[in-house]
Structures are given as C-alpha cells and as structure tokens.
Design a protein around this motif. Structure first.
Motif, PDB file in Angstrom:
ATOM      1  N   CYS A   6       4.144  13.671 -41.808  1.00 39.17           N
ATOM      2  CA  CYS A   6       4.505  13.628 -40.133  1.00 39.17           C
ATOM      3  C   CYS A   6       4.178  14.809 -39.789  1.00 39.17           C
ATOM      4  O   CYS A   6       3.584  14.988 -38.584  1.00 39.17           O
ATOM      5  CB  CYS A   6       6.034  13.270 -40.325  1.00 39.17           C
ATOM      6  SG  CYS A   6       6.786  13.364 -38.334  1.00 39.17           S
ATOM      7  N   LEU A   7       4.480  16.049 -40.315  1.00 31.93           N
ATOM      8  CA  LEU A   7       3.999  17.405 -39.877  1.00 31.93           C
ATOM      9  C   LEU A   7       2.426  17.423 -39.284  1.00 31.93           C
ATOM     10  O   LEU A   7       2.153  18.034 -38.371  1.00 31.93           O
ATOM     11  CB  LEU A   7       4.800  18.632 -40.622  1.00 31.93           C
ATOM     12  CG  LEU A   7       4.129  20.026 -40.440  1.00 31.93           C
ATOM     13  CD1 LEU A   7       5.076  20.255 -38.962  1.00 31.93           C
ATOM     14  CD2 LEU A   7       4.774  20.928 -41.094  1.00 31.93           C
ATOM     15  N   THR A 247       5.705   0.999 -34.461  1.00 29.98           N
ATOM     16  CA  THR A 247       7.096   1.523 -34.865  1.00 29.98           C
ATOM     17  C   THR A 247       8.049   0.353 -35.409  1.00 29.98           C
ATOM     18  O   THR A 247       7.890  -0.920 -35.022  1.00 29.98           O
ATOM     19  CB  THR A 247       7.800   2.137 -33.517  1.00 29.98           C
ATOM     20  OG1 THR A 247       8.110   0.970 -32.489  1.00 29.98           O
ATOM     21  CG2 THR A 247       6.654   3.012 -32.940  1.00 29.98           C
ATOM     22  N   PRO A 248       8.976   0.963 -36.073  1.00 25.79           N
ATOM     23  CA  PRO A 248      10.240  -0.248 -36.524  1.00 25.79           C
ATOM     24  C   PRO A 248      10.925  -0.958 -35.337  1.00 25.79           C
ATOM     25  O   PRO A 248      10.876  -0.569 -34.186  1.00 25.79           O
ATOM     26  CB  PRO A 248      11.385   0.842 -37.243  1.00 25.79           C
ATOM     27  CG  PRO A 248      10.596   1.965 -37.379  1.00 25.79           C
ATOM     28  CD  PRO A 248       9.607   2.205 -36.047  1.00 25.79           C
ATOM     29  N   MET A 339       1.434   9.549 -28.947  1.00 25.46           N
ATOM     30  CA  MET A 339       2.747  10.358 -28.635  1.00 25.46           C
ATOM     31  C   MET A 339       3.935   9.495 -28.955  1.00 25.46           C
ATOM     32  O   MET A 339       4.787   9.874 -29.494  1.00 25.46           O
ATOM     33  CB  MET A 339       2.633  11.166 -27.564  1.00 25.46           C
ATOM     34  CG  MET A 339       1.587  12.330 -27.575  1.00 25.46           C
ATOM     35  SD  MET A 339       1.987  13.596 -28.688  1.00 25.46           S
ATOM     36  CE  MET A 339       2.989  14.477 -27.829  1.00 25.46           C
ATOM     37  N   ILE A 340       3.920   8.321 -28.150  1.00 22.33           N
ATOM     38  CA  ILE A 340       5.158   7.748 -27.892  1.00 22.33           C
ATOM     39  C   ILE A 340       5.639   6.957 -29.438  1.00 22.33           C
ATOM     40  O   ILE A 340       6.575   6.241 -29.358  1.00 22.33           O
ATOM     41  CB  ILE A 340       5.508   6.648 -26.741  1.00 22.33           C
ATOM     42  CG1 ILE A 340       4.413   5.681 -26.818  1.00 22.33           C
ATOM     43  CG2 ILE A 340       5.183   7.542 -25.485  1.00 22.33           C
ATOM     44  CD1 ILE A 340       4.579   4.367 -25.858  1.00 22.33           C
ATOM     45  N   SER A 341       4.465   6.540 -30.189  1.00 24.37           N
ATOM     46  CA  SER A 341       4.569   6.037 -31.468  1.00 24.37           C
ATOM     47  C   SER A 341       5.026   6.789 -32.451  1.00 24.37           C
ATOM     48  O   SER A 341       5.199   6.222 -33.666  1.00 24.37           O
ATOM     49  CB  SER A 341       3.352   5.213 -31.959  1.00 24.37           C
ATOM     50  OG  SER A 341       2.252   5.611 -32.014  1.00 24.37           O
ATOM     51  N   LEU A 342       5.064   8.167 -32.366  1.00 25.18           N
ATOM     52  CA  LEU A 342       5.184   9.020 -33.356  1.00 25.18           C
ATOM     53  C   LEU A 342       6.595   8.981 -34.082  1.00 25.18           C
ATOM     54  O   LEU A 342       7.587   8.574 -33.326  1.00 25.18           O
ATOM     55  CB  LEU A 342       5.198  10.556 -32.871  1.00 25.18           C
ATOM     56  CG  LEU A 342       3.803  10.988 -32.939  1.00 25.18           C
ATOM     57  CD1 LEU A 342       3.873  12.434 -32.258  1.00 25.18           C
ATOM     58  CD2 LEU A 342       3.098  11.240 -34.099  1.00 25.18           C
ATOM     59  N   PRO A 343       6.898   8.700 -35.244  1.00 24.96           N
ATOM     60  CA  PRO A 343       8.146   8.510 -36.090  1.00 24.96           C
ATOM     61  C   PRO A 343       9.207   9.803 -35.584  1.00 24.96           C
ATOM     62  O   PRO A 343       8.457  11.153 -35.459  1.00 24.96           O
ATOM     63  CB  PRO A 343       7.922   8.535 -37.421  1.00 24.96           C
ATOM     64  CG  PRO A 343       6.780   9.191 -37.614  1.00 24.96           C
ATOM     65  CD  PRO A 343       5.877   9.080 -36.292  1.00 24.96           C
ATOM     66  N   PRO A 344      10.477   9.527 -35.137  1.00 22.38           N
ATOM     67  CA  PRO A 344      11.244  10.752 -34.952  1.00 22.38           C
ATOM     68  C   PRO A 344      11.491  11.651 -36.066  1.00 22.38           C
ATOM     69  O   PRO A 344      11.698  11.229 -37.147  1.00 22.38           O
ATOM     70  CB  PRO A 344      12.688  10.058 -34.548  1.00 22.38           C
ATOM     71  CG  PRO A 344      12.332   8.783 -34.144  1.00 22.38           C
ATOM     72  CD  PRO A 344      10.939   8.473 -34.877  1.00 22.38           C
ATOM     73  N   ARG A 345      11.102  13.147 -35.729  1.00 25.78           N
ATOM     74  CA  ARG A 345      11.087  13.899 -37.018  1.00 25.78           C
ATOM     75  C   ARG A 345      12.383  14.161 -37.508  1.00 25.78           C
ATOM     76  O   ARG A 345      12.904  14.147 -38.613  1.00 25.78           O
ATOM     77  CB  ARG A 345      10.736  15.209 -36.437  1.00 25.78           C
ATOM     78  CG  ARG A 345      10.484  16.330 -37.593  1.00 25.78           C
ATOM     79  CD  ARG A 345       9.953  17.649 -36.938  1.00 25.78           C
ATOM     80  NE  ARG A 345      11.132  18.176 -35.953  1.00 25.78           N
ATOM     81  CZ  ARG A 345      11.163  19.222 -35.373  1.00 25.78           C
ATOM     82  NH1 ARG A 345      10.007  20.183 -35.427  1.00 25.78           N
ATOM     83  NH2 ARG A 345      11.936  19.955 -34.829  1.00 25.78           N
ATOM     84  N   GLN A 346      13.442  13.946 -36.594  1.00 26.60           N
ATOM     85  CA  GLN A 346      14.919  14.305 -37.058  1.00 26.60           C
ATOM     86  C   GLN A 346      15.608  12.998 -37.736  1.00 26.60           C
ATOM     87  O   GLN A 346      16.555  12.935 -38.131  1.00 26.60           O
ATOM     88  CB  GLN A 346      15.740  14.884 -36.002  1.00 26.60           C
ATOM     89  CG  GLN A 346      15.280  16.106 -35.349  1.00 26.60           C
ATOM     90  CD  GLN A 346      16.257  16.724 -34.462  1.00 26.60           C
ATOM     91  OE1 GLN A 346      17.427  16.447 -34.665  1.00 26.60           O
ATOM     92  NE2 GLN A 346      15.805  17.192 -33.371  1.00 26.60           N
ATOM     93  N   ARG A 347      14.785  12.152 -37.930  1.00 24.63           N
ATOM     94  CA  ARG A 347      15.084  10.852 -38.500  1.00 24.63           C
ATOM     95  C   ARG A 347      14.311  10.690 -39.966  1.00 24.63           C
ATOM     96  O   ARG A 347      14.640   9.567 -40.649  1.00 24.63           O
ATOM     97  CB  ARG A 347      15.165   9.583 -37.705  1.00 24.63           C
ATOM     98  CG  ARG A 347      16.057   9.522 -36.552  1.00 24.63           C
ATOM     99  CD  ARG A 347      15.332   8.419 -35.688  1.00 24.63           C
ATOM    100  NE  ARG A 347      15.515   6.893 -36.280  1.00 24.63           N
ATOM    101  CZ  ARG A 347      16.776   6.358 -36.265  1.00 24.63           C
ATOM    102  NH1 ARG A 347      17.912   6.755 -35.651  1.00 24.63           N
ATOM    103  NH2 ARG A 347      17.009   5.089 -36.687  1.00 24.63           N
TER     104      ARG A 347
END
Length: 348
Positions: A6-7, A247-248, A339-347
């Motif tokens: 992800c990073l 995305t999910p 950008m809007i399809s990136l998985p949330p990093r904090q999840r």
C-alpha cells in the motif's frame, strides 16, 4: 493488501499527478483544511472527501473539520461522518447547518437511507441536528489553530462560511467571525462560479453559488471575504467513478456514487460523473499541477439574480479564478480515479 504494498502505491501516486503545490513548492507540513460540503445533492462530494482522505493518508493534509452547509435534506452530515469513519478518521469533527431553508430539496443520493444505516457504516450522526451546529464548530476549530494556517474549502453551498464570517463574539472566542477569519484562515477555495468566463462576457448561474437559496450568502462572501479567494471552475468533462468498482462493497463512497448514478440519472459506475468537487480538493493540495491554469487577472462580479461573470482587470482584487488546461481530460480523470480508489491506509 500488505502495508508495504500500500505504501508503494501511495508513493507512486504522489508522483504521477505532480507533487507540486502552488507552482512547484512542496510543503513541509500538512495543509490544514476545513471541508464544507452539500453532501447528497451530487456524488462528487463523496469523491472529493475520499480524495481528501487519500491526501491525508499521504501526510499531505490534516482534515481539522468537516461541515455540511445544507438543510432541506438533513442527512448529509451523517454521510460525511460515515465516510470519515471508513477512512479511519471517525474522530474528525462534523458540523451541520441546523436550518431547513437552504439546499437541494431532492435526496438524489438516498442520503437519508445511507445515514440511517448505522449498523453498516458505524456513524452516530443521522440527522443534521445530531451534529454540532456548523458556525459554533467552525469557530472552535479556528480558535484551536495557529494564525494564518487554515484553508477553508467549499465544495457545496456558501451558507456555512457566510455564517462564520458574520458570527459575533461568544463563549468560544471574544473575536468576531470576521476577526477570526482574518487571523486564522489563509484563503478560501471554492468550487463555484462555473461558466463565469464565457465568450459573451455574460452572467452565468451555477449550482453552488446561485441555486437553492444560497445566492445572497455567496454575494456577501464575494464582496466581503477579507482573505484571498480562489474560484475553481474545472471538472465538467473530467469523469470519475468507475475505479470505485475495484473497492469493497462496504465502501460508502462507492455506495454513494452507485446510488446517485442509479437513482437519479439511471446510469452506472461505468458512466461516471463530472469531477467538479474533486478538482477543488486537488487544487487545495497540489496547486495548479499539470492540469490547471489561472485565468487572466480580474475579479468576480456576482449578481444575486443573474449569477457570476469574471471581469478582467489590472487591479489586484484578491480573487483568482481557475480553469483547466486543454487536452488533459484522460490523464486527469485517470489520476483522480486512481486516488479515490486507494484503500484507506488506517484500515489496513
């Protein structure tokens, strides 16, 4: 996805769209943003907030507060909170206008249904009145920040910022709203004044600035806001949304786009939607980048009945209007979709 992968995605994406901010300057500190929306009237508000969270995941933004400046459909604040929760920032303050005289009267995105699905999305705000009143929240947010450190970003109606500007001293601060704005806010960025630049030089109305009983508040802000103003007019032919299919199903941003496209326009994610609000977020973080340009110097002439027109002038007005470059539709759309399809990093 593993955190290292992800990073890598985050680092790569930060390069492909241009990491420059304000003509090549890279900020060492995250930009502090108050995000003000009319969530529910259109799905690009959801995409804009998703984009803002993606930038926050990269460390480029700190979202100090979110607000809903609409009231005729009083469920937008709940959707805002649900998006914040999805991105792991459920503690982000959410404010809302508590009146019912402003905004789109049609629930185009099924915001009521989404906000009431608290078991699915985890939000505690359902009705606007479950959220803190927006003027009070905005005053509290500004008091807590350093001087000249906050960008106020409007992708919806102008009621929230207007009410902040005209607010009086209270138990939150002995300063008036105007004094707080001058002390704490660096500039106001707004998705608005679309079509104000046209060959005829005529007035044109747009959704955020002129419709849904918001025009008087826009007029007051355009004529009286004491800090620099930037009006973003791009995005009509920059389409986004199809990347959300990756995305999910539990992604509320995907759900918001699907509901709006299906229920209001009988379309699908593949048909996508213009990216007006997303581009205002893009500019707030990345500046002009590879896709935007400033129009010739001038000022916005706003008429409550007629709308907006941009008047070229040599005098410094403290106002800037942005338009998109030519022949950038595909790369700009591709970048925003990624950008809007990136998985949330904090999840993760």
């Amino acid at each position: 996805m593993k955190s290292t992968a992800c990073l890598a995605i985050l680092i790569g994406l930060s390069l492909i769209g241009g990491c420059n901010w304000a003509q090549g300057q890279i900020r060492s500190q995250p930009i502090k943003i108050i995000f003000d929306t009319d969530m529910g009237s259109d799905c690009d508000d959801a995409g804009a907030l998703a984009l803002l969270h993606a930038y926050a995941d990269m460390g480029r933004v700190r979202i100090i507060g979110t607000g809903y400046s609409s009231g005729k459909v009083p469920y937008g604040a709940g959707v805002v909170q649900a998006i914040n929760i999805y991105y792991g920032r459920g503690d982000t303050p959410v404010g809302a206008y508590h009146g019912d005289d402003i905004g789109d009267p049609v629930d185009k995105m099924k915001a009521e249904e989404l906000a009431k699905d608290t078991e699915r999305f985890g939000n505690t705000i359902v009705h606007n009145k479950d959220a803190e009143e927006i003027t009070r929240l905005n005053r509290k947010l500004l008091v807590a920040q350093e001087d000249d450190s906050v960008v106020y970003l409007t992708v919806g109606h102008t009621k929230g910022l207007h009410d902040l500007l005209v607010s009086r001293p209270d138990d939150v601060s002995p300063l008036s709203g105007r004094e707080l704005v001058k002390k704490k806010i660096t500039r106001w960025i707004a998705l608005g004044a679309l079509f104000a630049i046209n060959e005829e030089g005529s007035y044109r109305k747009d959704w955020n600035f002129s419709f849904n009983d918001t025009a008087p508040y826009t007029k007051y802000l355009v004529d009286n806001f004491p800090k620099p103003m930037v009006f973003v007019t791009a995005g009509t032919d920059i389409l986004t949304g199809k990347s959300l299919k990756q995305t999910p199903p539990g992604n509320i941003v995907r759900t918001a786009y699907t509901e709006w496209l299906t229920n209001y326009s009988q379309k699908t994610l593949d048909d996508q939607r213009p990216s007006w609000d997303l581009i205002a977020v893009y500019y707030a973080v990345e500046g002009l980048g590879d896709y935007l340009v400033e129009a010739p110097n001038g000022f916005l002439d706003f008429d409550i009945e007629k709308g907006s027109r941009w008047i070229q002038s040599k005098r410094q007005s403290g106002q800037t209007i942005l338009i998109q470059k030519k022949n950038i539709k595909q790369p700009f759309s591709r970048y925003l979709n990624q950008m809007i399809s990136l998985p949330p990093r904090q999840r993760q």
